[in-house]
Design a protein around this motif. Structure first.
Motif, PDB file in Angstrom:
ATOM      1  N   UNK A  98     -23.384  72.870  51.051  1.00 34.24           N
ATOM      2  CA  UNK A  98     -23.022  71.425  51.846  1.00 34.24           C
ATOM      3  C   UNK A  98     -21.987  70.941  50.590  1.00 34.24           C
ATOM      4  N   UNK A  99     -20.636  71.029  50.743  1.00 35.69           N
ATOM      5  CA  UNK A  99     -19.972  70.863  49.651  1.00 35.69           C
ATOM      6  C   UNK A  99     -18.950  69.610  50.008  1.00 35.69           C
ATOM      7  N   UNK A 100     -19.209  68.503  49.122  1.00 35.43           N
ATOM      8  CA  UNK A 100     -18.109  67.395  49.185  1.00 35.43           C
ATOM      9  C   UNK A 100     -16.816  67.990  48.623  1.00 35.43           C
TER      10      UNK A 100
ATOM     11  N   UNK B 179     -30.597  68.123  40.092  1.00 41.87           N
ATOM     12  CA  UNK B 179     -29.488  67.984  39.418  1.00 41.87           C
ATOM     13  C   UNK B 179     -29.313  68.992  38.455  1.00 41.87           C
ATOM     14  N   UNK B 180     -28.100  70.012  38.604  1.00 39.86           N
ATOM     15  CA  UNK B 180     -27.960  70.918  37.455  1.00 39.86           C
ATOM     16  C   UNK B 180     -26.659  70.771  36.693  1.00 39.86           C
ATOM     17  N   UNK B 181     -25.835  69.883  37.307  1.00 36.38           N
ATOM     18  CA  UNK B 181     -24.610  69.563  36.487  1.00 36.38           C
ATOM     19  C   UNK B 181     -24.113  67.895  36.633  1.00 36.38           C
ATOM     20  N   UNK B 182     -24.122  67.216  35.735  1.00 34.15           N
ATOM     21  CA  UNK B 182     -23.642  65.751  36.030  1.00 34.15           C
ATOM     22  C   UNK B 182     -22.159  65.458  36.031  1.00 34.15           C
ATOM     23  N   UNK B 183     -21.536  64.776  36.942  1.00 32.75           N
ATOM     24  CA  UNK B 183     -20.401  64.359  36.978  1.00 32.75           C
ATOM     25  C   UNK B 183     -19.771  64.334  38.198  1.00 32.75           C
ATOM     26  N   UNK B 184     -18.503  64.025  38.230  1.00 34.09           N
ATOM     27  CA  UNK B 184     -17.623  64.232  39.648  1.00 34.09           C
ATOM     28  C   UNK B 184     -17.605  65.727  39.602  1.00 34.09           C
ATOM     29  N   UNK B 185     -18.163  66.200  40.611  1.00 36.93           N
ATOM     30  CA  UNK B 185     -18.249  67.818  41.112  1.00 36.93           C
ATOM     31  C   UNK B 185     -17.987  68.121  42.465  1.00 36.93           C
ATOM     32  N   UNK B 186     -16.385  67.513  42.838  1.00 34.83           N
ATOM     33  CA  UNK B 186     -16.238  67.557  44.019  1.00 34.83           C
ATOM     34  C   UNK B 186     -14.928  68.597  44.297  1.00 34.83           C
ATOM     35  N   UNK B 187     -14.655  69.179  43.105  1.00 30.93           N
ATOM     36  CA  UNK B 187     -13.646  70.203  43.211  1.00 30.93           C
ATOM     37  C   UNK B 187     -14.089  71.780  43.540  1.00 30.93           C
ATOM     38  N   UNK B 188     -13.138  72.697  43.353  1.00 31.03           N
ATOM     39  CA  UNK B 188     -13.463  73.903  43.573  1.00 31.03           C
ATOM     40  C   UNK B 188     -14.443  74.856  42.712  1.00 31.03           C
TER      41      UNK B 188
ATOM     42  N   UNK C 255     -22.861  69.534  46.207  1.00 32.08           N
ATOM     43  CA  UNK C 255     -21.910  69.063  45.403  1.00 32.08           C
ATOM     44  C   UNK C 255     -21.523  67.611  45.863  1.00 32.08           C
ATOM     45  N   UNK C 256     -21.403  66.635  44.982  1.00 40.84           N
ATOM     46  CA  UNK C 256     -21.128  65.491  45.079  1.00 40.84           C
ATOM     47  C   UNK C 256     -20.225  64.754  43.969  1.00 40.84           C
ATOM     48  N   UNK C 257     -19.914  63.401  44.019  1.00 43.11           N
ATOM     49  CA  UNK C 257     -19.125  62.795  43.288  1.00 43.11           C
ATOM     50  C   UNK C 257     -20.038  62.458  42.114  1.00 43.11           C
ATOM     51  N   UNK C 258     -21.295  62.697  42.204  1.00 44.76           N
ATOM     52  CA  UNK C 258     -22.201  62.419  40.749  1.00 44.76           C
ATOM     53  C   UNK C 258     -23.017  63.732  40.385  1.00 44.76           C
ATOM     54  N   UNK C 259     -22.871  64.988  40.847  1.00 44.77           N
ATOM     55  CA  UNK C 259     -23.463  66.118  40.487  1.00 44.77           C
ATOM     56  C   UNK C 259     -23.437  67.249  41.464  1.00 44.77           C
TER      57      UNK C 259
ATOM     58  N   UNK D  36     -12.684  63.253  53.022  1.00 45.43           N
ATOM     59  CA  UNK D  36     -12.393  62.059  53.653  1.00 45.43           C
ATOM     60  C   UNK D  36     -12.202  60.846  52.445  1.00 45.43           C
ATOM     61  N   UNK D  37     -11.873  59.813  52.960  1.00 44.80           N
ATOM     62  CA  UNK D  37     -11.678  58.823  51.805  1.00 44.80           C
ATOM     63  C   UNK D  37     -13.111  58.171  51.402  1.00 44.80           C
ATOM     64  N   UNK D  38     -13.668  57.612  52.394  1.00 46.07           N
ATOM     65  CA  UNK D  38     -15.227  57.118  51.833  1.00 46.07           C
ATOM     66  C   UNK D  38     -16.009  57.724  52.870  1.00 46.07           C
ATOM     67  N   UNK D  39     -17.385  57.478  52.042  1.00 52.85           N
ATOM     68  CA  UNK D  39     -18.381  58.076  52.797  1.00 52.85           C
ATOM     69  C   UNK D  39     -18.850  59.524  52.608  1.00 52.85           C
ATOM     70  N   UNK D  40     -17.959  60.010  51.699  1.00 52.65           N
ATOM     71  CA  UNK D  40     -18.144  61.792  51.718  1.00 52.65           C
ATOM     72  C   UNK D  40     -19.507  62.029  51.073  1.00 52.65           C
ATOM     73  N   UNK D  41     -20.138  61.330  49.991  1.00 56.59           N
ATOM     74  CA  UNK D  41     -20.977  61.457  49.204  1.00 56.59           C
ATOM     75  C   UNK D  41     -22.304  61.383  50.095  1.00 56.59           C
ATOM     76  N   UNK D  42     -22.510  60.215  50.734  1.00 50.92           N
ATOM     77  CA  UNK D  42     -23.553  59.919  51.381  1.00 50.92           C
ATOM     78  C   UNK D  42     -23.632  60.831  52.561  1.00 50.92           C
ATOM     79  N   UNK D  43     -22.683  61.072  53.181  1.00 52.92           N
ATOM     80  CA  UNK D  43     -22.627  62.291  54.239  1.00 52.92           C
ATOM     81  C   UNK D  43     -23.089  63.416  53.991  1.00 52.92           C
ATOM     82  N   UNK D  44     -22.487  64.020  52.883  1.00 50.25           N
ATOM     83  CA  UNK D  44     -23.095  65.145  52.262  1.00 50.25           C
ATOM     84  C   UNK D  44     -24.578  65.200  51.967  1.00 50.25           C
TER      85      UNK D  44
END
Length: 873
Positions: free
Chosen positions: A550-552, A525-534, A514-518, A489-497
């Motif tokens: 649960x994957x953003x 947290x095992x890895x920091x950053x935008x981690x919303x990719x494959x 996975x979220x946009x912050x890690x 989605x556009x907004x709300x993905x991380x919180x919903x995740x």
């Protein structure tokens, strides 16, 4: 023509859900945009002469020769490049067939998309197809054979071996997902705690002790002899003196081989004199100082394959050879044999090409032959000392001919050595009689035996020997995957995740998300950053401790390389709003919907797509999905909600202050929204939307209402748990809100929340994102002008192609269009802007920092809080 970008898609993507392996090349035709193929003199003739096999391409015509017809009548060069890329891969033994060429919004620039089998080969094919097209345009020469050979060599360097590949193919046929671990043959089947690993034909369950025993040929021989299994007599030596001694004991003919050898390396067979024995010893000691010398057993070379202690196949192996015709010399007979269409380069075909090497020349020398010798008609000349398929040998399936006593013996051997996948080499006249009767013997026992001879024998029935391996790893009823909920989605993905992950964790699962912050496992947290990719999704799915994923899943990763998973159990689409438009050929909300729906199209048919009934573009695809669909809304009277209720379907709504699951007209209330801390006492409407999405997804998965409710009550928003998602920090006389809102929809959500916040002065810190459209930046300024009394404009760390003046100018235009007379100033650095806002704070001030670097802003505010606390003490 110019290649702007080549990317390899590795999962479900915007071009195809089913075809996961696609090359996407962005190609600028430059001046060729003005020259379709029918305007290039002689182009049709040149392409047909260079690649005549393109006649098989039916193209949109649907008939053989359809592509050439399109070339004749006129097609653009991007389309030609697509077909060339497909065909040169096919010529190199990598059969593909899917391709698409589409012009982008920029005239003359095309996305050329096509299948690949091996990624490196696919990228090479893309680059080379453009070069080939250019030579065809110019009328210059091109060496197609060299290109095809290069593709073959790339394929052989990177491909899975035939044994590994067969197990993967069998797993895929059962819908078991797989991941290649590294660049070799180490493969993971399944996900998370239910994964199994194997390399070649050694599985994660293969005993390392058993492998050591099998690799020690002398120990193997002794153990088998002690178990009354027939083995050749012989011994272990290290020098010529010991060699002479053992020859005196057992006599000729002999086999000499390295103790730790494999695949026939260093082996000399049928040694009949002292000179040959000396050469054989020297050859074996190139691979191992200790050498086995044993009696040569006359007969045929057989391989028996035992998996999970059950015989599954047997084959007679025949070394590479030619049969004389009385006319052609040996070299020409080899060339003629290599013309057999079953033979190919490496492992591309059933049989491998025969190459002349040192082994070949030594065998011929023993016969006093050379490559120029003409063998007599019917004479068999062996060209290799071993029967390996990789050196040109052939195999004959004899599975149905193995005597029951030999079957029992083979299955005993697998248990004696302890191998779950066991290859047994037998030398005997046949396997139809017990070995003790025909004088046969067990020559070797192999860990990681090759499957190719059984999968595609030169003669006899092919045997699917990969199936019993997968049966062994995943016996009936054993799960191979873990539950996956994917959120886009556009907004709300991380919180919903995070909400879903919290509910899952409270239900006893070890959850990875996975979220946009890690990347997190159990909130660590095992890895920091935008981690919303494959890659981040794969990180979770490869972890052997994870029980639930649960994957953003953001647009960038989907466009860059597709999804990191094949299917999910539940897909959640929070909304589709204007953000990132004008980038990567995504210009409209319709384009963006096409990207986001990839997640929903990857939901299992018996799974659920969870969608926002208040979102216009989400609802446009509601009837196109193959999975079950459930929807949520903040309005119980939403027409889609009413329609679903009439049809008896599941929805989730916000009604009379409650978060409620509806099944038809029946209501199951989860709890009051104001009792869920994430909603800020029910004041944050966009957070209520996130609660609705998370609650519906978890209810559909099967979690109990009371467990969902209890988890929502214990999910306390904070800078640690939900960084950048409505983080409110309280000071004695003022408050600071930090949020990640960065697009018009996000700004509107903050505006809606601030309407419920009592404050006589609202200060806002805002910035524009350089790679957004002018209108988006202006709109953010306009919304800021409506919701703040005083605005500080700062600059992003990365301007993304614009100047500070340009971005700030657009924000100021928006502020001035807000209809309010709002004061503003520009402070470029975010930290300085935040410090200045705090210094301006009066009693009752509410500061809102819409920040892109969340951690820095939070750290600064927490420092101020700590300082205030110390001053009070």
């Amino acid at each position: 023509m110019k290649i702007e970008k080549i990317q390899a898609l590795r999962g479900p993507n915007i071009w195809s859900i089913r075809r996961k392996k696609l090359i996407q090349m962005r190609l600028d035709l430059e001046e060729m945009e003005n020259y379709p193929t029918n305007k290039i003199e002689g182009f049709r003739e040149r392409i047909e002469n260079l690649i005549p096999s393109l006649i098989t391409h039916r193209c949109s015509e649907g008939v053989e020769g359809g592509f050439f017809h399109r070339v004749e009548t006129g097609t653009w060069m991007g389309h030609v490049v697509e077909h060339i890329a497909l065909e040169i891969q096919s010529l190199a033994g990598m059969e593909t067939g899917f391709g698409r060429t589409r012009e982008t919004k920029t005239p003359g620039i095309y996305n050329v998309v096509f299948n690949y089998i091996e990624e490196s080969a696919g990228i090479f094919a893309a680059e080379e197809a453009v070069k080939i097209a250019q030579t065809l345009i110019e009328g210059t020469d091109y060496d197609l054979n060299a290109c095809v050979q290069e593709l073959r060599e790339i394929r052989e360097r990177v491909r899975l071996g035939p044994s590994t590949g067969s197990i993967v193919e069998e797993a895929v046929s059962r819908k078991i997902p797989w991941i290649r671990l590294g660049n070799n043959s180490l493969v993971q089947l399944g996900y998370g705690v239910n994964q199994q690993r194997f390399q070649a034909t050694i599985t994660g369950n293969t005993s390392s002790i058993a492998v050591d025993i099998a690799c020690n040929k002398e120990l193997t021989k002794r153990m088998l002899h002690e178990a009354a299994i027939p083995v050749p007599i012989g011994g272990l030596i290290e020098n010529e003196e010991e060699l002479k001694s053992i020859i005196n004991e057992i006599g000729y003919p002999l086999v000499i081989k390295p103790l730790d050898g494999n695949h026939g390396k260093g082996t000399s067979i049928n040694v009949i004199n002292w000179e040959s024995a000396q050469v054989g010893l020297s050859y074996a000691q190139q691979y191992s100082k200790k050498t086995i010398v044993e009696k040569y057993i006359k007969g045929y070379d057989f391989r028996i394959l035992v998996i999970n202690n059950r015989i599954v196949a047997a084959a007679r192996r025949v070394p590479a050879h030619i049969i004389g015709d009385g006319e052609l010399n040996i070299q020409k007979l080899i060339d003629k044999e290599n013309e057999d269409p079953r033979r190919g380069y490496g492992h591309e075909n059933v049989l491998t090409e025969i190459k002349v090497d040192k082994d070949t020349l030594e065998l011929l020398e023993k016969l006093e032959y050379t490559l120029e010798t003409i063998p007599q008609k019917g004479e068999v000349v062996y060209l290799k000392s071993t029967a390996n398929l990789s050196t040109g040998g052939t195999s004959i399936d004899v599975t149905d001919m193995v005597h029951p006593e030999n079957i029992m013996m083979a299955e005993r051997i697998s248990r004696i050595i302890g191998l779950d996948v066991c290859g047994i080499d037998v030398m005997a006249e046949n396997l139809t009689q017990p070995l003790k009767e025909n004088g046969g013997a067990i020559i070797e026992v192999n860990a990681a035996p090759g499957f190719r001879m059984h999968l595609a024998p030169g003669e006899g029935l092919p045997r699917n020997v990969a199936a019993p391996v997968v049966d062994m790893l995943y016996p009936q009823g054993k799960p191979f995957t873990i539950p996956i909920i994917a959120i886009t989605g556009t907004n709300g993905k991380t919180t919903t995740t995070r909400l879903i992950s919290h509910i899952v964790k409270n239900n006893g699962y070890r959850v990875g998300f996975t979220t946009s912050d890690g990347i997190y496992i159990q909130n660590m947290m095992l890895s920091k950053g935008d981690t919303t990719g494959p890659q981040s999704a794969e990180f979770i799915l490869k972890d052997p401790t994870v029980e639930f994923a649960v994957l953003e899943t953001a647009r960038g990763g989907i466009l860059r390389s597709g999804l990191g998973f094949s299917q999910c159990d539940i897909g959640v689409l929070t909304n589709i709003k204007e953000d990132h438009l004008g980038m990567n050929d995504i210009h409209t909300l319709k384009d963006l919907t096409r990207v986001k729906r990839v997640v929903l199209d990857s939901v299992k048919k018996n799974g659920w797509s969870v969608m926002n009934a208040d979102d216009e573009y989400s609802m446009k695809i509601i009837n196109d999905l193959e999975s079950n669909v459930a929807i949520f809304s903040t309005d119980e009277n939403n027409p889609y909600i009413k329609k679903f209720a009439k049809e008896g379907k599941v929805t989730c709504v916000y009604e009379e202050g409650f978060v409620t699951i509806k099944k038809g007209d029946w209501k199951i209330r989860i709890g009051k929204a104001k009792d869920f801390p994430i909603t800020m006492e029910g004041k944050a409407k966009f957070m209520i939307e996130n609660v609705l999405a998370a609650s519906l997804a978890c209810y559909l998965y099967g979690f109990a209402i009371e467990d969902i409710s209890g988890s929502l009550r214990t999910f306390i928003p904070s800078a640690q748990l939900t960084p950048g998602r409505l983080n409110v920090f309280k000071f004695k006389s003022f408050k600071v809100l930090i949020d990640f809102a960065h697009n018009p929809a996000g700004y509107e959500a903050i505006e809606d929340y601030l309407k419920n916040v009592e404050s006589h002065k609202k200060i806002g810190i805002i910035s524009g994102v350089g790679d957004r459209r002018d209108g988006d930046i202006r709109e953010c300024g306009k919304i800021a002008g409506r919701m703040f009394d005083y605005i500080i404009i700062r600059n992003e760390r990365h301007l993304r192609g614009r100047t500070e003046e340009e971005i700030n100018g657009l924000l100021i235009e928006g502020i001035q269009a807000s209809g309010r007379d709002v004061s503003y100033e520009i402070i470029p650095k975010e930290i300085e802007a935040l410090k200045h806002a705090i210094s301006m704070a009066e009693e009752g001030t509410f500061i809102t920092a819409l920040s892109d670097v969340i951690s820095n802003a939070i750290e600064l505010v927490q420092e101020y809080q700590a300082k205030e606390l110390l001053e009070d003490e």
